[in-house]
Write an enzyme that holds these catalytic residues in place. Structure first.
Site, PDB file in Angstrom:
ATOM      1  CG  HIS A  70     -49.078  43.156 -34.892  1.00 38.08           C
ATOM      2  ND1 HIS A  70     -49.303  43.979 -33.672  1.00 38.08           N
ATOM      3  CD2 HIS A  70     -50.011  42.180 -35.391  1.00 38.08           C
ATOM      4  CE1 HIS A  70     -51.114  43.421 -33.565  1.00 38.08           C
ATOM      5  NE2 HIS A  70     -51.287  42.618 -34.827  1.00 38.08           N
ATOM      6  CG  ASP A  91     -49.271  47.541 -31.703  1.00 39.73           C
ATOM      7  OD1 ASP A  91     -48.783  46.371 -33.368  1.00 39.73           O
ATOM      8  OD2 ASP A  91     -50.926  48.484 -32.410  1.00 39.73           O
ATOM      9  CG  ASP A 104     -54.302  40.812 -33.063  1.00 41.48           C
ATOM     10  OD1 ASP A 104     -53.430  40.915 -33.434  1.00 41.48           O
ATOM     11  OD2 ASP A 104     -55.634  41.839 -33.096  1.00 41.48           O
ATOM     12  CD  GLU A 145     -51.518  45.260 -37.643  1.00 47.34           C
ATOM     13  OE1 GLU A 145     -52.651  45.087 -38.271  1.00 47.34           O
ATOM     14  OE2 GLU A 145     -52.751  44.916 -36.802  1.00 47.34           O
ATOM     15  CD  GLU A 146     -54.581  45.660 -33.641  1.00 42.00           C
ATOM     16  OE1 GLU A 146     -55.470  45.985 -34.048  1.00 42.00           O
ATOM     17  OE2 GLU A 146     -54.404  43.979 -33.343  1.00 42.00           O
ATOM     18  CG  HIS A 155     -59.863  44.534 -32.678  1.00 34.83           C
ATOM     19  ND1 HIS A 155     -60.068  44.484 -33.786  1.00 34.83           N
ATOM     20  CD2 HIS A 155     -58.241  43.136 -33.321  1.00 34.83           C
ATOM     21  CE1 HIS A 155     -57.885  44.595 -34.416  1.00 34.83           C
ATOM     22  NE2 HIS A 155     -57.405  44.019 -33.279  1.00 34.83           N
TER      23      HIS A 155
END
Length: 451
Positions: free
Chosen positions: A87, A89, A120, A151-152, A415
């Site tokens: 992904h 995003d 990520d 996705e996030e 994150h």
């Protein structure tokens, strides 16, 4: 082909393209500019075309950032097809004052680069491109490439694959939204915990009342809530909710020292729970209080609290039905009735966990490939996080083997502030994925000849 030498020759270009991609703040959360997600989409389409991919589509779904779908035909009709997922995003950066450099200015760190989303999952997206370049756009298997743009935050794409199974038909999938237990330790993720959230509310009085006049008999909503929350764990910190599945963990795990550092546990503070770390983190449940509505300490009045509310996050065993796990937590809370006070318990939708089968030819090929990528035997670990799309893909193509590995590592800070990726892990992921395609194609050919 000497894959290691080939990939070494590609690393400068891959790193440059990773920087280009990581400079784009492609945050798909509400309130952020959608044009930045489009920029990342367009860059990746350009890079895929430059890598020799001719069939590229843009999938549009309601309230969902565009999904890039691409195909590379198999070299022969009987060669296998592998789906590659990533992904583009990223998470919002959070408090930018905690970053050592601007989150969307990729900055050198020892052995790698720092930026939001650079591990990520943009490192893994670039790893897919590296594999295409290593094979000059003509890999030994067919490819279906899926690069998600939301996705996030979550989107309609999570549930889309089962509605269009032919599009995602393949023999194996590489879900590259994972990484290694620690840098240099190749790791296959063999479990993802399920997840749900539950809100617990207590209302006992129409309004606050003087604690001197009424305290001691008037039912305090906050005390009742705290009693209920305390009942979720036993004296050792193990989850005390009946009906939640817990089993021994037999794979690899962190050392306690590694975990304390990763979790930023303060000196002198013990970890909670009993059993191995793997059991506590992956093959057993976790209940976390992630939010609490209660009066502020600084502005607190001397009053009995009339209303309190908490939000709980439940992580369940990868193979436990998520609705069953949610029901167990809800039942526990509703039956507890602290001081005889009824709680209002409201669950959210539950997300299932995932545990792939690990005995097939794709897994055997992956283990050999990971050894080639990092020079040491692969470990098996799990993750407390969830990837909702994995279940959608598995439902769409139930016969495909699902492999979860990639260029991240557990110390990359995904994150969190100061997320980083290491060049060694990106290099290892490209070599391993390219070697997997080669080994998997060979296993298909050998099986065909044996018939």
């Amino acid at each position: 082909m000497d894959l290691a030498s080939t990939v070494d020759g590609l690393m400068d270009g891959l790193t440059a393209d990773l920087v280009r991609l990581a400079e784009i703040p492609s945050i798909a959360f509400p309130g952020y500019p959608k044009d930045q997600v489009e920029r990342a989409h367009d860059l990746l389409v350009e890079l895929l075309r430059d890598a020799g991919v001719e069939h590229i589509e843009r999938l549009e779904l309601p309230d969902t950032s565009p999904v890039i779908y691409a195909e590379v035909p198999p070299p022969t009709p009987d060669a296998p097809t592998v789906l590659l997922y990533g992904h583009y995003d990223v998470q919002p950066p959070g408090d930018e004052s905690l970053w050592h450099s601007p989150p969307f200015e990729p900055t050198p760190v020892e052995g790698g680069l720092r930026a939001r989303g650079i591990a990520d999952d943009k490192s893994n997206v670039i790893a897919h491109l590296g594999v295409l370049r290593a094979y000059d756009g003509r890999p030994p298997t067919g490819l279906k490439i899926v690069l998600e743009g939301q996705e996030e935050y979550g989107s309609a794409f999570d549930d889309y694959p089962p509605t269009d199974p032919d599009r995602f038909a393949c023999d194996a999938m590489v879900i590259a939204d994972m990484g290694n237990l620690r840098p240099g330790t190749p790791t296959l993720t063999t479990g993802l915990r399920g997840v749900c959230e539950v809100v617990v509310e207590v209302r006992t009085l129409a309004e606050a009342r003087h604690s001197g006049e009424y305290g001691g008999a008037a039912p305090d909503a906050l005390l009742a809530l705290l009693q209920a929350l305390a009942s979720l764990h036993d004296a050792k910190g193990d989850v005390a909710v009946a009906g939640l599945r817990r089993e021994e963990w037999t794979g690899a795990s962190y050392t306690e020292e590694e975990f304390r550092e990763l979790a930023t546990v303060q000196d002198g503070v013990p970890l909670i729970g009993t059993g191995s770390l793997g059991e506590r983190l992956w093959s057993g449940p976790a209940v976390t209080v992630i939010g609490l509505d209660a009066p502020d300490v600084d502005g607190a009045a001397s009053a009995v609290v009339p209303y309190a509310r908490a939000k709980l996050n439940l992580r369940a065993h990868p193979l436990q039905d998520p609705d069953e796990a949610t029901a167990a937590l809800v039942r526990h809370l509703r039956e507890h009735r602290p001081f005889g006070i009824e709680l209002t318990v409201t669950p959210s939708d539950a997300g299932p966990g995932f545990e792939p089968a690990t005995g097939g030819p794709a897994y055997r090929a992956a283990r050999a490939a990971l050894r080639e990528g990092w020079g040491t035997e692969a470990e098996s670990a799990a993750s407390g996080g969830s990837i909702p799309l994995v279940n959608g893909l598995a439902k769409a193509v139930p016969g495909a083997e699902v492999l979860l590995f990639g260029a991240q590592d557990s110390m990359c800070g995904l994150h969190a502030p100061n997320e980083r990726v290491l060049f060694s892990e990106l290099r290892g992921a490209v070599i391993a994925e390219a070697a997997f395609l080669r080994e998997y194609a060979r296993s298909f050919a050998a099986a065909r000849e044996a018939k």
